[in-house]
Design a protein around this motif. Structure first.
Motif, PDB file in Angstrom:
ATOM      1  N   TYR A   1      14.027  13.516   5.287  1.00  0.00           N
ATOM      2  CA  TYR A   1      12.675  13.445   5.824  1.00  0.00           C
ATOM      3  C   TYR A   1      11.836  14.659   5.451  1.00  0.00           C
ATOM      4  CZ  TYR A   1      13.407   9.358   8.817  1.00  0.00           C
ATOM      5  OH  TYR A   1      13.620   8.090   9.292  1.00  0.00           O
ATOM      6  N   ILE A   2      12.476  15.761   5.118  1.00  0.00           N
ATOM      7  CA  ILE A   2      11.724  16.999   4.943  1.00  0.00           C
ATOM      8  C   ILE A   2      10.706  16.869   3.820  1.00  0.00           C
ATOM      9  CG2 ILE A   2      11.899  19.435   4.357  1.00  0.00           C
ATOM     10  CD1 ILE A   2      14.654  19.468   5.674  1.00  0.00           C
ATOM     11  N   GLY A   3      11.152  16.424   2.640  1.00  0.00           N
ATOM     12  CA  GLY A   3      10.249  16.328   1.504  1.00  0.00           C
ATOM     13  C   GLY A   3       9.094  15.387   1.745  1.00  0.00           C
ATOM     14  N   ARG A   4       9.382  14.203   2.302  1.00  0.00           N
ATOM     15  CA  ARG A   4       8.307  13.225   2.506  1.00  0.00           C
ATOM     16  C   ARG A   4       7.312  13.682   3.568  1.00  0.00           C
ATOM     17  NH1 ARG A   4      12.075   8.398   4.898  1.00  0.00           N
ATOM     18  NH2 ARG A   4      13.469   9.400   3.415  1.00  0.00           N
ATOM     19  N   MET A   5       7.829  14.324   4.642  1.00  0.00           N
ATOM     20  CA  MET A   5       6.941  14.762   5.712  1.00  0.00           C
ATOM     21  C   MET A   5       6.063  15.929   5.261  1.00  0.00           C
ATOM     22  SD  MET A   5       7.371  12.739   8.282  1.00  0.00           S
ATOM     23  CE  MET A   5       6.725  13.605   9.698  1.00  0.00           C
ATOM     24  N   LYS A   6       6.641  16.851   4.505  1.00  0.00           N
ATOM     25  CA  LYS A   6       5.852  17.954   3.977  1.00  0.00           C
ATOM     26  C   LYS A   6       4.770  17.438   3.029  1.00  0.00           C
ATOM     27  CE  LYS A   6       7.951  21.804   5.505  1.00  0.00           C
ATOM     28  NZ  LYS A   6       7.260  22.969   6.116  1.00  0.00           N
TER      29      LYS A   6
ATOM     30  N   VAL B   1       0.861  -1.184   0.000  1.00  0.00           N
ATOM     31  CA  VAL B   1       0.000   0.000   0.000  1.00  0.00           C
ATOM     32  C   VAL B   1       0.897   1.234   0.000  1.00  0.00           C
ATOM     33  CG1 VAL B   1      -1.815   1.259   1.213  1.00  0.00           C
ATOM     34  CG2 VAL B   1      -1.786  -1.252   1.274  1.00  0.00           C
ATOM     35  N   TRP B   2       0.631   2.154  -0.909  1.00  0.00           N
ATOM     36  CA  TRP B   2       1.498   3.312  -1.126  1.00  0.00           C
ATOM     37  C   TRP B   2       0.743   4.619  -0.898  1.00  0.00           C
ATOM     38  CZ3 TRP B   2       6.554   2.750  -3.467  1.00  0.00           C
ATOM     39  CH2 TRP B   2       6.884   1.418  -3.805  1.00  0.00           C
ATOM     40  N   LEU B   3       1.514   5.656  -0.520  1.00  0.00           N
ATOM     41  CA  LEU B   3       0.978   7.007  -0.456  1.00  0.00           C
ATOM     42  C   LEU B   3       1.625   7.805  -1.584  1.00  0.00           C
ATOM     43  CD1 LEU B   3      -0.824   9.018   1.117  1.00  0.00           C
ATOM     44  CD2 LEU B   3       1.191   9.658   2.449  1.00  0.00           C
ATOM     45  N   ARG B   4       0.788   8.437  -2.400  1.00  0.00           N
ATOM     46  CA  ARG B   4       1.298   9.134  -3.578  1.00  0.00           C
ATOM     47  C   ARG B   4       1.809  10.516  -3.172  1.00  0.00           C
ATOM     48  NH1 ARG B   4      -2.728   8.386  -6.387  1.00  0.00           N
ATOM     49  NH2 ARG B   4      -2.145   6.579  -7.639  1.00  0.00           N
ATOM     50  N   THR B   5       2.958  10.531  -2.514  1.00  0.00           N
ATOM     51  CA  THR B   5       3.546  11.793  -2.044  1.00  0.00           C
ATOM     52  C   THR B   5       4.179  12.597  -3.168  1.00  0.00           C
ATOM     53  OG1 THR B   5       5.534  10.564  -1.447  1.00  0.00           O
ATOM     54  CG2 THR B   5       3.956  10.989   0.306  1.00  0.00           C
TER      55      THR B   5
ATOM     56  N   LYS C   1       5.514  16.992  -4.555  1.00  0.00           N
ATOM     57  CA  LYS C   1       6.943  17.292  -4.738  1.00  0.00           C
ATOM     58  C   LYS C   1       7.894  16.382  -3.972  1.00  0.00           C
ATOM     59  CE  LYS C   1       5.977  22.185  -5.630  1.00  0.00           C
ATOM     60  NZ  LYS C   1       6.283  23.593  -5.259  1.00  0.00           N
ATOM     61  N   ASP C   2       7.422  15.256  -3.422  1.00  0.00           N
ATOM     62  CA  ASP C   2       8.365  14.291  -2.856  1.00  0.00           C
ATOM     63  C   ASP C   2       9.092  13.617  -4.012  1.00  0.00           C
ATOM     64  OD1 ASP C   2       9.713  12.714  -1.084  1.00  0.00           O
ATOM     65  OD2 ASP C   2       8.015  11.441  -0.544  1.00  0.00           O
ATOM     66  N   ASP C   3      10.298  13.095  -3.743  1.00  0.00           N
ATOM     67  CA  ASP C   3      11.073  12.519  -4.835  1.00  0.00           C
ATOM     68  C   ASP C   3      10.575  11.152  -5.260  1.00  0.00           C
ATOM     69  OD1 ASP C   3      11.873  11.375  -2.459  1.00  0.00           O
ATOM     70  OD2 ASP C   3      13.990  11.297  -2.981  1.00  0.00           O
ATOM     71  N   LYS C   4       9.794  10.492  -4.385  1.00  0.00           N
ATOM     72  CA  LYS C   4       9.200   9.218  -4.748  1.00  0.00           C
ATOM     73  C   LYS C   4       8.011   8.946  -3.835  1.00  0.00           C
ATOM     74  CE  LYS C   4      12.345   6.535  -1.785  1.00  0.00           C
ATOM     75  NZ  LYS C   4      13.356   5.441  -1.762  1.00  0.00           N
ATOM     76  N   ASP C   5       7.114   8.052  -4.267  1.00  0.00           N
ATOM     77  CA  ASP C   5       5.987   7.668  -3.419  1.00  0.00           C
ATOM     78  C   ASP C   5       6.492   6.818  -2.263  1.00  0.00           C
ATOM     79  OD1 ASP C   5       4.287   9.008  -5.092  1.00  0.00           O
ATOM     80  OD2 ASP C   5       3.670   7.228  -6.212  1.00  0.00           O
TER      81      ASP C   5
END
Length: 555
Positions: free
Chosen positions: A338-343, A284-288, A292-296
């Motif tokens: 962590y910054i990109g994924r958390m944002k 199960v994935w989150l489409r981050t 602007k995250d670098d990957k899901d």
């Protein structure tokens, strides 16, 4: 007159000028500011308000500045105002108006420097959050000092702040910790991927003393016993060492509670409802990447296990549902990713990442002795711990040294520098100001020199340039507190103490005698200078208090 009061006077004068001309006052800001010119010959304070708003009002900036200067010259307490450059207004206060600040500071006491710029904000501030697998290392200690100082600054700025420590007692690191304890209890070598150091033996011994039968249990049960009891003992030690360092948390939050209360399922359901969850490759994935995250990011692995990121999602949602409109995370130097994924995660929940989530990254700290890094703790075996730092330089010096630098800069803490009683030691230099001011007050009392009540103060007697210089430095404190809180930069307080207050006070002390000499009679000037001396003590004590550092009365 304080800088804030003067700024209000400038703004009121500008309103009057625009009203008299029939111009729109809406071009004016809600609040104004004044600044100290770099060159004292240009005045005590300068305003750029005319430059900011003249063209919006349809006026020439220099013309508007001229009107403003003439209006300010009519204000009691302002000795002069003149236009400079394209539209600056340089302002000079008379001695009485400038000196009045000393009375304000002494009367306000501990409240001086506080303001309400952040009133109405509810902030959850999480810092340190080390897993309970060993003592707090020096990197975590940096966040302990900076995080606690930031909490104090935010509260002094009117925000409602809850400090929080997040820990977990599950996962691979905890499994390695439990295996290490079991090996130590059996007298076996540390597992290849385990934790070493005397603290492991200490905790293992404590577990065995509490549960002697643990060594007779089958290995899975023995390892579980060491996990449960060992983590509890380790975390108690972490809390105790932080408390000794002057850091106390409002909330200790266990990741396990998120699982037990079903909050990971609830968070996943919320994200599904927002339309950002999908399934691929059995996971199960989150489409981050939508934000602007670098990957899901994987939320549930193909084997059905939750990821750490899933817990991050649930924990963020838990904080928001507890009513915090601003979540601040203070993370170590290895957490830039962590910054990109958390944002992106916050955005997936429907939040504004720039408004609701803030992530601060701290850089590395080294303890240096004799020019060489201190590589190892005697107790922890592989890292320098909080206790090592405190043993080397003391609590006050440690807290000040860690908070004195911008957290995004790596620092070396030189044991020799931070322990010597000389002015090149920043904490000694600043604390000496506090102690010297306290000493002056003690000596004054011994010869019968007292301030008297507020009505006895005669600020107009403070005419010496060094008195004026010190007053201006003390007047900057509320603005320093505000900027340090809003920019998340406690080091601004330390640098203010060293570069402005400390230097100005020592020059005042050398040039302006507070105490009568010999048989000299006590005069109103002595009393007025005592007010200024005591105002300095208030500011230094308040500023050091924001950093969690003491202001000694004797050194």
């Amino acid at each position: 007159m304080s800088p804030a009061e003067l700024a209000d006077v400038v703004l009121t004068a500008a309103r009057d000028i625009l009203a008299a001309r029939g111009l729109d006052q809406a071009v004016l800001p809600a609040t104004a500011t004044v600044e100290r010119p770099r060159n004292p010959e240009h005045g005590d304070y300068a305003s750029t308000l005319a430059l900011q708003v003249a063209k919006k009002a349809g006026l020439n900036p220099r013309e508007f500045a001229g009107d403003l200067a003439r209006k300010l010259q009519e204000v009691p307490g302002i000795a002069g105002a003149e236009v400079a450059g394209p539209g600056f207004v340089n302002i000079r206060l008379d001695a009485a108006a400038a000196g009045e600040l000393a009375r304000t500071i002494v009367v306000k006491g501990r409240e001086y420097g506080h303001h309400d710029a952040l009133a109405g904000q509810t902030v959850n501030l999480e810092f340190v959050s080390a897993n309970p697998t060993g003592p707090v290392h020096i990197g975590g200690v940096r966040w302990a000092a900076v995080g606690d100082a930031l909490a104090r600054l935010l509260r002094a700025s009117g925000a409602a702040v809850t400090t929080e420590y997040y820990f977990n007692d599950a996962g691979s690191q905890i499994d390695r910790f439990a295996r290490s304890l079991l090996a130590a209890a059996r007298g076996e070598p540390t597992p290849e991927d385990g934790y070493g150091g005397a603290y492991i033996t200490d905790i293992a011994t404590a577990v065995v003393a509490k549960r002697p039968e643990v060594l007779t249990l089958p290995e899975p049960e023995a390892q579980e016993a060491f996990r449960v009891d060992g983590v509890a003992l380790m975390f108690d030690e972490i809390k105790s060492s932080l408390a000794d360092f002057g850091v106390h948390f409002d909330v200790y939050f266990n990741e396990k509670d998120l699982h037990d209360r079903g909050e990971l399922d609830a968070a996943l359901a919320r994200l599904r409802a927002q339309g950002h969850v999908y399934e691929a490759d059995g996971a199960v994935w989150l489409r981050t990447t939508d934000f602007k995250d670098d990957k899901d990011r994987v939320v549930v692995r193909s084997n059905g296990e939750w990821t750490y990121f899933a817990a991050d999602c649930a924990y963020y949602l838990d904080k928001r549902e507890r009513g915090f409109d601003h979540v601040v995370l203070m993370l170590g130097a290895d957490h830039h990713g962590y910054i990109g994924r958390m944002k992106a995660m916050a955005a997936c929940f429907g939040d504004d990442p720039d408004k609701h989530l803030e992530i601060l990254i701290g850089q590395l700290v080294n303890l240096v002795r004799d020019g060489q890094p201190v590589r190892m703790s005697k107790r922890a075996g592989t890292v320098v711990t909080l206790e090592d730092l405190v043993d080397a330089i003391g609590i006050d010096a440690a807290r000040y040294a860690l908070a004195r630098y911008s957290s995004d800069s790596p620092i070396d803490i030189d044991v020799e520098l931070w322990t010597r009683a000389k002015n090149d030691n920043p904490i000694y230099y600043v604390q000496y100001v506090a102690a010297r001011a306290a000493g002056v007050a003690r000596n004054a009392a011994e010869v019968g020199l007292t301030r008297g009540g507020p009505a006895d103060f005669q600020p107009e007697l403070l005419t010496h340039p060094k008195e004026h210089e010190l007053l201006k430095a003390l007047g900057e404190f509320p603005a320093v507190v505000r900027s340090a809180a809003e920019l998340r930069e406690p080091h601004r307080v330390a640098r203010y103490l060293e570069e402005q207050v400390g230097a100005a006070y020592h020059r005042f002390y050398d040039a302006c005698r507070v105490m009568p000499v010999g048989d000299e009679e006590i005069t109103p000037l002595h009393r007025s200078r005592l007010w200024l001396n005591d105002a300095t003590r208030v500011v230094v004590e308040n500023a050091l208090g924001l950093l969690g550092v003491s202001a000694p009365e004797r050194m």
